[in-house]
Motif scaffolding. Sequence first.
Motif, PDB file in Angstrom:
ATOM      1  N   LYS A 165       0.745  -1.135   0.150  1.00 49.74           N
ATOM      2  CA  LYS A 165       0.026  -0.048   0.081  1.00 49.74           C
ATOM      3  C   LYS A 165       0.903   1.308   0.093  1.00 49.74           C
ATOM      4  CE  LYS A 165      -4.384   1.745   2.252  1.00 49.74           C
ATOM      5  NZ  LYS A 165      -5.339   1.238   3.124  1.00 49.74           N
ATOM      6  N   ILE A 166       0.566   2.133  -0.829  1.00 54.19           N
ATOM      7  CA  ILE A 166       1.354   3.290  -1.108  1.00 54.19           C
ATOM      8  C   ILE A 166       0.379   4.510  -0.406  1.00 54.19           C
ATOM      9  CG2 ILE A 166       2.504   4.917  -2.610  1.00 54.19           C
ATOM     10  CD1 ILE A 166       2.583   2.504  -4.361  1.00 54.19           C
ATOM     11  N   PHE A 167       0.934   5.285   0.288  1.00 55.48           N
ATOM     12  CA  PHE A 167       0.442   6.267   1.127  1.00 55.48           C
ATOM     13  C   PHE A 167       0.377   7.784   0.383  1.00 55.48           C
ATOM     14  CE2 PHE A 167      -0.482   3.025   3.900  1.00 55.48           C
ATOM     15  CZ  PHE A 167      -1.647   3.144   4.556  1.00 55.48           C
ATOM     16  N   PRO A 168      -0.648   8.224  -0.327  1.00 53.47           N
ATOM     17  CA  PRO A 168      -0.434   9.491  -0.819  1.00 53.47           C
ATOM     18  C   PRO A 168       0.138  10.686  -0.102  1.00 53.47           C
ATOM     19  CG  PRO A 168      -2.776   9.349  -0.587  1.00 53.47           C
ATOM     20  CD  PRO A 168      -2.059   7.986   0.073  1.00 53.47           C
ATOM     21  N   ASN A 169       0.979  11.570  -0.702  1.00 54.58           N
ATOM     22  CA  ASN A 169       1.703  12.800  -0.360  1.00 54.58           C
ATOM     23  C   ASN A 169       2.163  12.539   1.041  1.00 54.58           C
ATOM     24  OD1 ASN A 169      -0.007  14.294  -2.406  1.00 54.58           O
ATOM     25  ND2 ASN A 169      -1.955  13.886  -0.659  1.00 54.58           N
ATOM     26  N   GLN A 170       2.720  11.170   1.474  1.00 51.01           N
ATOM     27  CA  GLN A 170       3.506  11.061   2.563  1.00 51.01           C
ATOM     28  C   GLN A 170       5.007  10.862   2.312  1.00 51.01           C
ATOM     29  OE1 GLN A 170       1.814  11.333   5.549  1.00 51.01           O
ATOM     30  NE2 GLN A 170       0.466  12.131   3.954  1.00 51.01           N
ATOM     31  N   THR A 171       5.771  11.138   3.407  1.00 50.62           N
ATOM     32  CA  THR A 171       7.438  11.118   3.071  1.00 50.62           C
ATOM     33  C   THR A 171       7.792   9.841   3.850  1.00 50.62           C
ATOM     34  OG1 THR A 171       7.590  12.813   4.778  1.00 50.62           O
ATOM     35  CG2 THR A 171       7.480  13.500   2.525  1.00 50.62           C
ATOM     36  N   HIS A 172       9.011   9.669   3.933  1.00 45.83           N
ATOM     37  CA  HIS A 172       9.753   8.582   4.651  1.00 45.83           C
ATOM     38  C   HIS A 172       9.632   8.767   5.991  1.00 45.83           C
ATOM     39  CE1 HIS A 172      12.304   5.275   4.542  1.00 45.83           C
ATOM     40  NE2 HIS A 172      13.165   5.731   5.685  1.00 45.83           N
ATOM     41  N   GLY A 173       9.119   7.957   6.754  1.00 48.10           N
ATOM     42  CA  GLY A 173       9.075   7.983   8.135  1.00 48.10           C
ATOM     43  C   GLY A 173       7.614   8.401   8.743  1.00 48.10           C
ATOM     44  N   PHE A 174       6.822   8.536   7.882  1.00 47.38           N
ATOM     45  CA  PHE A 174       5.379   9.269   8.201  1.00 47.38           C
ATOM     46  C   PHE A 174       4.923   8.318   9.552  1.00 47.38           C
ATOM     47  CE2 PHE A 174       3.824   6.402   5.188  1.00 47.38           C
ATOM     48  CZ  PHE A 174       2.533   6.207   5.234  1.00 47.38           C
ATOM     49  N   VAL A 175       4.849   7.048   9.268  1.00 41.31           N
ATOM     50  CA  VAL A 175       3.852   6.197  10.361  1.00 41.31           C
ATOM     51  C   VAL A 175       4.285   6.110  11.690  1.00 41.31           C
ATOM     52  CG1 VAL A 175       3.304   3.899  10.490  1.00 41.31           C
ATOM     53  CG2 VAL A 175       3.386   4.556   8.426  1.00 41.31           C
ATOM     54  N   HIS A 176       5.692   6.565  12.025  1.00 41.90           N
ATOM     55  CA  HIS A 176       6.032   6.772  13.302  1.00 41.90           C
ATOM     56  C   HIS A 176       6.222   7.769  13.915  1.00 41.90           C
ATOM     57  CE1 HIS A 176       9.938   5.682  11.425  1.00 41.90           C
ATOM     58  NE2 HIS A 176      10.604   5.648  12.591  1.00 41.90           N
ATOM     59  N   ARG A 177       5.467   8.677  13.163  1.00 42.19           N
ATOM     60  CA  ARG A 177       5.729  10.159  13.918  1.00 42.19           C
ATOM     61  C   ARG A 177       5.197  10.183  15.390  1.00 42.19           C
ATOM     62  NH1 ARG A 177       3.485  13.561   8.828  1.00 42.19           N
ATOM     63  NH2 ARG A 177       5.185  13.115   7.300  1.00 42.19           N
ATOM     64  N   LYS A 178       5.626  11.029  16.147  1.00 44.69           N
ATOM     65  CA  LYS A 178       4.875  11.046  17.508  1.00 44.69           C
ATOM     66  C   LYS A 178       3.716  12.055  17.692  1.00 44.69           C
ATOM     67  CE  LYS A 178       8.596  12.978  19.575  1.00 44.69           C
ATOM     68  NZ  LYS A 178       9.556  12.930  18.556  1.00 44.69           N
ATOM     69  N   GLU A 202       2.670  14.745  18.713  1.00 47.62           N
ATOM     70  CA  GLU A 202       2.922  16.269  18.689  1.00 47.62           C
ATOM     71  C   GLU A 202       3.438  16.570  17.253  1.00 47.62           C
ATOM     72  OE1 GLU A 202       6.149  14.877  20.936  1.00 47.62           O
ATOM     73  OE2 GLU A 202       4.123  14.371  20.688  1.00 47.62           O
ATOM     74  N   ASP A 203       3.873  15.819  16.461  1.00 49.15           N
ATOM     75  CA  ASP A 203       4.504  15.866  15.125  1.00 49.15           C
ATOM     76  C   ASP A 203       3.768  15.783  13.978  1.00 49.15           C
ATOM     77  OD1 ASP A 203       7.041  16.289  16.472  1.00 49.15           O
ATOM     78  OD2 ASP A 203       7.793  14.576  16.319  1.00 49.15           O
ATOM     79  N   ILE A 204       2.521  15.202  14.159  1.00 47.05           N
ATOM     80  CA  ILE A 204       1.547  15.023  12.941  1.00 47.05           C
ATOM     81  C   ILE A 204       0.937  16.251  12.658  1.00 47.05           C
ATOM     82  CG2 ILE A 204      -0.605  13.630  12.384  1.00 47.05           C
ATOM     83  CD1 ILE A 204       0.282  11.665  14.479  1.00 47.05           C
ATOM     84  N   ASN A 205       1.173  16.616  11.331  1.00 48.31           N
ATOM     85  CA  ASN A 205       0.499  17.827  10.692  1.00 48.31           C
ATOM     86  C   ASN A 205      -1.176  17.027  10.132  1.00 48.31           C
ATOM     87  OD1 ASN A 205       2.654  19.474  10.674  1.00 48.31           O
ATOM     88  ND2 ASN A 205       3.351  18.316   8.916  1.00 48.31           N
ATOM     89  N   GLU A 206      -1.984  18.011  10.181  1.00 49.24           N
ATOM     90  CA  GLU A 206      -3.496  17.748  10.016  1.00 49.24           C
ATOM     91  C   GLU A 206      -3.630  17.130   8.774  1.00 49.24           C
ATOM     92  OE1 GLU A 206      -6.731  16.911  11.652  1.00 49.24           O
ATOM     93  OE2 GLU A 206      -5.415  17.904  12.985  1.00 49.24           O
ATOM     94  N   PRO A 207      -3.129  17.510   7.780  1.00 49.20           N
ATOM     95  CA  PRO A 207      -3.298  16.976   6.525  1.00 49.20           C
ATOM     96  C   PRO A 207      -2.722  15.430   6.498  1.00 49.20           C
ATOM     97  CG  PRO A 207      -2.327  19.292   6.074  1.00 49.20           C
ATOM     98  CD  PRO A 207      -2.206  18.717   7.589  1.00 49.20           C
ATOM     99  N   ASP A 208      -1.771  15.067   7.270  1.00 51.88           N
ATOM    100  CA  ASP A 208      -1.215  13.972   7.213  1.00 51.88           C
ATOM    101  C   ASP A 208      -2.043  12.791   8.106  1.00 51.88           C
ATOM    102  OD1 ASP A 208       0.657  14.590   5.226  1.00 51.88           O
ATOM    103  OD2 ASP A 208       1.985  15.361   7.062  1.00 51.88           O
TER     104      ASP A 208
END
Length: 245
Positions: A205-218, A220-226
């Motif tokens: 599965k490829i997640f649109p508009n995401q960058t390397h490391g997106f799944v294990h953000r803390k 407080e580091d998650i932007n609303e669009p993501d």
Amino acid sequence: MANEARPCPCDIGDKIEYGSLGEEVQIEHIKAYVVKPKAPTEKALIIIHDIFGWQLPNTRYMVDMLASHGCIAVCPDFFIGKEPWSPSNDWAGFQQWLEDKKPTNINKEVDAVLKYLKGQCGVSRIGVVGFCWGGVATHYISLQYPEIKAGVSVYGIVREKEDRYDLKSPTFFIFAENDFVIPLDQVTALEEKLKEKCTVDFQMKIFPNQTHGFVHRKREDINEPDRRYIQEARQDMINWLNKYV
């Protein structure tokens, strides 16, 4: 085998502690962060860290989260005490740093952790989840260990092995559309070969508009669009593990 544990809170400075639910233990020649649910369980997950090492708060956040779903979660130090990569390091030296930390040279550590989980924790069903460097390691383990019930490889691909398509355990691959580490043509090539050669269940599965490391953000580091994609990826991960582990 030593099993003396000590608490390991990871205070990141804003009163949120990551890694505060578990403890550090010694498993043969390696240290590991372990979280155990209150109720007895026969299920366990091996969480494999990225290049920033087993003490990274982001990774321990994921260990805590996965353990909250009713399994033992263990994150070993697969670098065996060697210094993890630092964001301040010069990327020109990355290949030299990686030379003695190959994600496909981990059998001794995997064997030790499996022995610990079966012998000391009494589990009979084990899955693996890995991020980046750990995603490559998870892909490798899925090729090597039929006893592993399921794997989730998060932005990682084994590239150098010719036999990298003969998965022994059901594996879910998560990728980011805008990943500078893993171009989409490599993802497409992997999927085509797996369809041709793989005999166990797999999904990519490829997640649109995401960058390397997106799944294990803390948190407080998650932007609303993501947020929706991160939540979806984590739920997909949990669903896969619930299905097979």
